[in-house]
Design a protein around this motif. Sequence first.
Motif, PDB file in Angstrom:
ATOM      1  N   VAL A  83      -3.081  -6.132 -10.934  1.00 50.96           N
ATOM      2  CA  VAL A  83      -2.571  -6.993 -12.011  1.00 50.96           C
ATOM      3  C   VAL A  83      -1.630  -6.254 -12.958  1.00 50.96           C
ATOM      4  CG1 VAL A  83      -4.477  -8.638 -11.916  1.00 50.96           C
ATOM      5  CG2 VAL A  83      -4.659  -6.627 -13.405  1.00 50.96           C
ATOM      6  N   SER A  84      -1.626  -4.924 -12.898  1.00 52.30           N
ATOM      7  CA  SER A  84      -0.675  -4.152 -13.698  1.00 52.30           C
ATOM      8  C   SER A  84      -0.437  -2.822 -13.004  1.00 52.30           C
ATOM      9  CB  SER A  84      -1.188  -3.931 -15.128  1.00 52.30           C
ATOM     10  OG  SER A  84      -2.362  -3.144 -15.120  1.00 52.30           O
ATOM     11  N   ARG A  85       0.770  -2.291 -13.189  1.00 51.93           N
ATOM     12  CA  ARG A  85       1.119  -1.032 -12.521  1.00 51.93           C
ATOM     13  C   ARG A  85       2.231  -0.360 -13.311  1.00 51.93           C
ATOM     14  NH1 ARG A  85       1.060   1.398  -7.289  1.00 51.93           N
ATOM     15  NH2 ARG A  85       3.007   2.428  -6.813  1.00 51.93           N
ATOM     16  N   VAL A  86       1.962   0.862 -13.764  1.00 47.42           N
ATOM     17  CA  VAL A  86       2.958   1.684 -14.442  1.00 47.42           C
ATOM     18  C   VAL A  86       3.033   2.986 -13.666  1.00 47.42           C
ATOM     19  CG1 VAL A  86       3.548   2.913 -16.560  1.00 47.42           C
ATOM     20  CG2 VAL A  86       2.445   0.659 -16.695  1.00 47.42           C
ATOM     21  N   VAL A  87       4.179   3.261 -13.087  1.00 42.78           N
ATOM     22  CA  VAL A  87       4.385   4.487 -12.325  1.00 42.78           C
ATOM     23  C   VAL A  87       4.528   5.636 -13.319  1.00 42.78           C
ATOM     24  CG1 VAL A  87       5.935   5.667 -10.723  1.00 42.78           C
ATOM     25  CG2 VAL A  87       5.457   3.226 -10.435  1.00 42.78           C
ATOM     26  N   PRO A  88       3.872   6.771 -13.069  1.00 42.18           N
ATOM     27  CA  PRO A  88       3.969   7.885 -14.010  1.00 42.18           C
ATOM     28  C   PRO A  88       5.373   8.464 -14.085  1.00 42.18           C
ATOM     29  CG  PRO A  88       2.864   8.588 -11.998  1.00 42.18           C
ATOM     30  CD  PRO A  88       3.078   7.109 -11.885  1.00 42.18           C
ATOM     31  N   ASP A  89       5.713   8.926 -15.264  1.00 42.20           N
ATOM     32  CA  ASP A  89       6.992   9.613 -15.476  1.00 42.20           C
ATOM     33  C   ASP A  89       6.687  10.875 -16.278  1.00 42.20           C
ATOM     34  OD1 ASP A  89       9.522  10.514 -15.903  1.00 42.20           O
ATOM     35  OD2 ASP A  89      10.172   8.801 -17.114  1.00 42.20           O
ATOM     36  N   PRO A  90       6.363  11.967 -15.585  1.00 47.06           N
ATOM     37  CA  PRO A  90       5.987  13.202 -16.278  1.00 47.06           C
ATOM     38  C   PRO A  90       7.054  13.705 -17.246  1.00 47.06           C
ATOM     39  CG  PRO A  90       5.505  13.372 -13.942  1.00 47.06           C
ATOM     40  CD  PRO A  90       6.297  12.113 -14.137  1.00 47.06           C
ATOM     41  N   ALA A  91       8.322  13.465 -16.929  1.00 47.63           N
ATOM     42  CA  ALA A  91       9.399  13.938 -17.801  1.00 47.63           C
ATOM     43  C   ALA A  91       9.314  13.304 -19.188  1.00 47.63           C
ATOM     44  CB  ALA A  91      10.758  13.646 -17.172  1.00 47.63           C
ATOM     45  N   SER A  92       8.916  12.051 -19.259  1.00 44.84           N
ATOM     46  CA  SER A  92       8.818  11.376 -20.557  1.00 44.84           C
ATOM     47  C   SER A  92       7.376  11.311 -21.069  1.00 44.84           C
ATOM     48  CB  SER A  92       9.392   9.956 -20.461  1.00 44.84           C
ATOM     49  OG  SER A  92       8.602   9.175 -19.592  1.00 44.84           O
ATOM     50  N   GLY A  93       6.435  11.853 -20.303  1.00 47.99           N
ATOM     51  CA  GLY A  93       5.041  11.856 -20.736  1.00 47.99           C
ATOM     52  C   GLY A  93       4.289  10.565 -20.467  1.00 47.99           C
TER      53      GLY A  93
END
Length: 172
Positions: A83-93
Motif C-alpha cells: 500500500v506504500s513504497r518509498v525507495v531509499p535514497d542514501p545520498a539524501s538520507g
Amino acid sequence: MAHRRGLSAVGPRGTVDFTATALVPGRVRHVFDVLTDWPRQTAWVPATVVARPDGGPVAAVGERFTATTTLGPFVLVDSMEVVSRVVPDPASGVAGRVGVVKTGDVLGGDVEIVVAPAGPGLVRVEWTERIVVRPRWLARLAALGGPLPGLVGRTAFEAVLRAAADDLRGPS
C-alpha cells in the motif's frame, strides 16, 4: 501506518504487535530490493512459499503476494498487498519504507519494513507487524497466550532476517 516497538499481549480485538530489528552489512538499496522481492523470502521463511499471482504490478504500490505456510495438515494462506513504497535514497538520507496490508480471512493487519543506513557498510532493518487475528474464536485462543504470540512473532522474524543475511549482504 503506526510504528510499534517491542511486543504486546494479544489485545481484545485480537491484535498481535511486534517489531523485529537487525543490523546487516550491506548497501541500503540492495537490502531494500532483496527484502521487497517477496518470492525470494521463500528461502528464508521455514515451511512457507511466497508467490505473486500472475499479472499486476511488481515492486510498486498495488503489488499483491501470498505467503502459504504448511505445518503438517495445517495450511495458512496470508494474502497481502503493498500500500506504500518509498525507495531509499542514501545520498539524501531517505530511508526505504514499504507498507503492506494483510487481506486474508485468518490474518489481517499491516506490516511496515524500514531500511536505513546505520553507519559505514551497515543497514538497519525494522520489520513491524500488527496482526489482526480472525475469526473471533481464534483471536480469543491467541489472547490466552498473553505476550507469547508477540514474542514468538518477533523471535521468528529476527530468525528470518538472520537467515536472509547472506542475500542481504549482496555481492562482494
